[in-house]
Motif scaffolding. Structure first.
Motif, short mmCIF file in Angstrom:
data_model
loop_
_atom_site.label_atom_id
_atom_site.label_comp_id
_atom_site.label_asym_id
_atom_site.label_seq_id
_atom_site.Cartn_x
_atom_site.Cartn_y
_atom_site.Cartn_z
N VAL A 50 0.84 -1.21 0.00
CA VAL A 50 0.00 0.00 0.00
C VAL A 50 0.87 1.25 0.00
O VAL A 50 0.59 2.24 -0.68
N ARG A 51 1.97 1.16 0.73
CA ARG A 51 2.90 2.30 0.78
C ARG A 51 3.49 2.58 -0.60
O ARG A 51 3.53 3.72 -1.05
N TYR A 52 3.95 1.53 -1.27
CA TYR A 52 4.49 1.70 -2.63
C TYR A 52 3.44 2.31 -3.56
O TYR A 52 3.73 3.19 -4.36
N ARG A 53 2.21 1.82 -3.41
CA ARG A 53 1.12 2.32 -4.27
C ARG A 53 0.95 3.84 -4.07
O ARG A 53 0.89 4.60 -5.03
N ASN A 54 0.93 4.26 -2.79
CA ASN A 54 0.74 5.68 -2.50
C ASN A 54 1.89 6.52 -3.05
O ASN A 54 1.68 7.58 -3.63
N VAL A 55 3.11 6.02 -2.86
CA VAL A 55 4.29 6.76 -3.33
C VAL A 55 4.22 6.92 -4.85
O VAL A 55 4.41 8.03 -5.39
N ILE A 56 3.93 5.84 -5.56
CA ILE A 56 3.94 5.89 -7.02
C ILE A 56 2.80 6.76 -7.55
O ILE A 56 2.99 7.57 -8.46
N LEU A 57 1.62 6.62 -6.95
CA LEU A 57 0.49 7.44 -7.40
C LEU A 57 0.78 8.92 -7.19
O LEU A 57 0.47 9.76 -8.02
N GLU A 58 1.44 9.22 -6.08
CA GLU A 58 1.79 10.62 -5.81
C GLU A 58 2.77 11.14 -6.86
O GLU A 58 2.63 12.25 -7.37
N LYS A 59 3.77 10.33 -7.19
CA LYS A 59 4.76 10.73 -8.21
C LYS A 59 4.07 10.96 -9.55
O LYS A 59 4.39 11.89 -10.27
N LEU A 60 3.14 10.06 -9.88
CA LEU A 60 2.44 10.18 -11.17
C LEU A 60 1.61 11.45 -11.20
O LEU A 60 1.60 12.18 -12.19
N ASN A 61 0.95 11.71 -10.12
CA ASN A 61 0.10 12.89 -10.01
C ASN A 61 0.93 14.15 -10.13
O ASN A 61 0.60 15.09 -10.85
N TYR A 62 2.07 14.15 -9.44
CA TYR A 62 2.96 15.31 -9.46
C TYR A 62 3.49 15.53 -10.88
O TYR A 62 3.47 16.64 -11.39
#
Ligand SMILES: Nc1ncnc2c1ncn2[C@@H]1O[C@H](COP(=O)(O)OP(=O)(O)OP(=O)(O)O)[C@@H](O)[C@H]1O
Ligand SMILES: [Mg+2]
Length: 260
Positions: A237-249
């Protein structure tokens, strides 16, 4: 070291309009080392150059600047060493499953490859469907045949451009497991493009996040979890949040650039 080492050295790809009026930088100065036997995934918004990068590695396109080395040799054309699987499985409708797989086999060491093909069909649980025709298969079964067909040639590198994109979530999860089994069995390099962040985390040892306009690598995230992975594990879940945040940014940055 095993075979299937890919080095991407300062690769820029610029497309020109046919009338020469305009150019588009699809990839900008991509630098990446993919180890032999590594499972790597690329995620990023539509148009960030993922397919272009895969086509360059396949040898279907050439870089405008920089080069790509396959086991130390510059890639200048396609090779049996690098197999490709696209979203559209493109099986021959007039051939059975078995003939579809056999038809794709290159002549060298054909007997061994036939045995391997048979074995791989068992791995993906299609051993009993050899005599079926593509129209008798579900989309997921057909896509598993396409994976076996590509792997039966024993490529050092398998290039996967959203191979599961057209499948429903449940079938997708099944094939993800089949893909891990195939990879463990063949120990080849896997280069996967996917829109699905969970799929990237579930499968890959490393996830590369790309941003569009121009296509750049914005992050390189090792996934430090053992296989098989648990999608509800806190680390997942942590990896998912990190990657989604990077994509969004990356997305917001590209919109900001675009409006200037
Ligand atoms: N042969 C080509 N000629 C001109 N432009 C191209 C060509 N191939 C790709 N492009 C452009 O390069 C950019 C990157 O395209 P690419 O297909 O690599 O993106 P992608 O990341 O795979 O997108 P998607 O997630 O939608 O598949 C796009 O702007 C596309 O229009
Ligand atoms: Mg694409």
């Amino acid at each position: 070291m095993g075979k299937g080492h890919i080095e991407i050295n300062g690769v820029t790809k610029i497309f020109r309009r046919t009338d020469g009026s305009d150019t588009l930088t699809a990839l900008d100065n991509i630098q990446l080392d993919i180890k032999a036997g590594e499972f790597i995934a690329f995620v990023g918004a539509s148009g960030c150059g993922k397919s272009t990068l895969l086509r360059l590695i396949a040898g279907l396109e050439t870089p405008t600047i920089g080069n790509i080395l396959s086991d130390g040799e510059e890639i200048t054309s396609t090779s049996e060493k690098r197999g490709l699987v696209f979203q559209d499985h493109a099986l021959f409708p007039w051939l059975t499953v078995w003939d579809n797989v056999r038809f794709g086999l290159k002549s060298t060491g054909k007997k061994d490859k036939t045995e391997l093909a048979e074995h791989l069909l068992d791995v993906v649980e299609l051993g009993n469907f050899k005599k079926s025709y593509p129209y008798q298969l579900s989309g997921g079964m057909a896509q598993r045949v396409a994976l076996v067909r590509a792997l039966a040639n024993e490529p050092d590198v398998l290039l996967l451009d959203e191979p599961l994109g057209a499948l429903d979530a449940f079938t997708r999860m099944n094939i993800q497991d089949a893909l891990i089994d195939l990879w463990k069995e063949r120990k080849n390099t896997m280069i996967l493009i996917t829109h699905d962040v969970d799929e990237a985390i579930y499968l890959a040892q490393r996830v590369i996040v790309m941003s569009p306009r121009p296509g750049r690598i914005v992050d390189d995230i090792p996934i430090e979890m053992s296989y098989p992975r648990n999608r509800s594990h806190s680390a997942f879940v942590r990896y998912r949040n990190v990657i989604l945040e990077k994509l969004n940014y990356a997305h917001e940055e590209s919109i900001a650039d675009f409006s200037i």
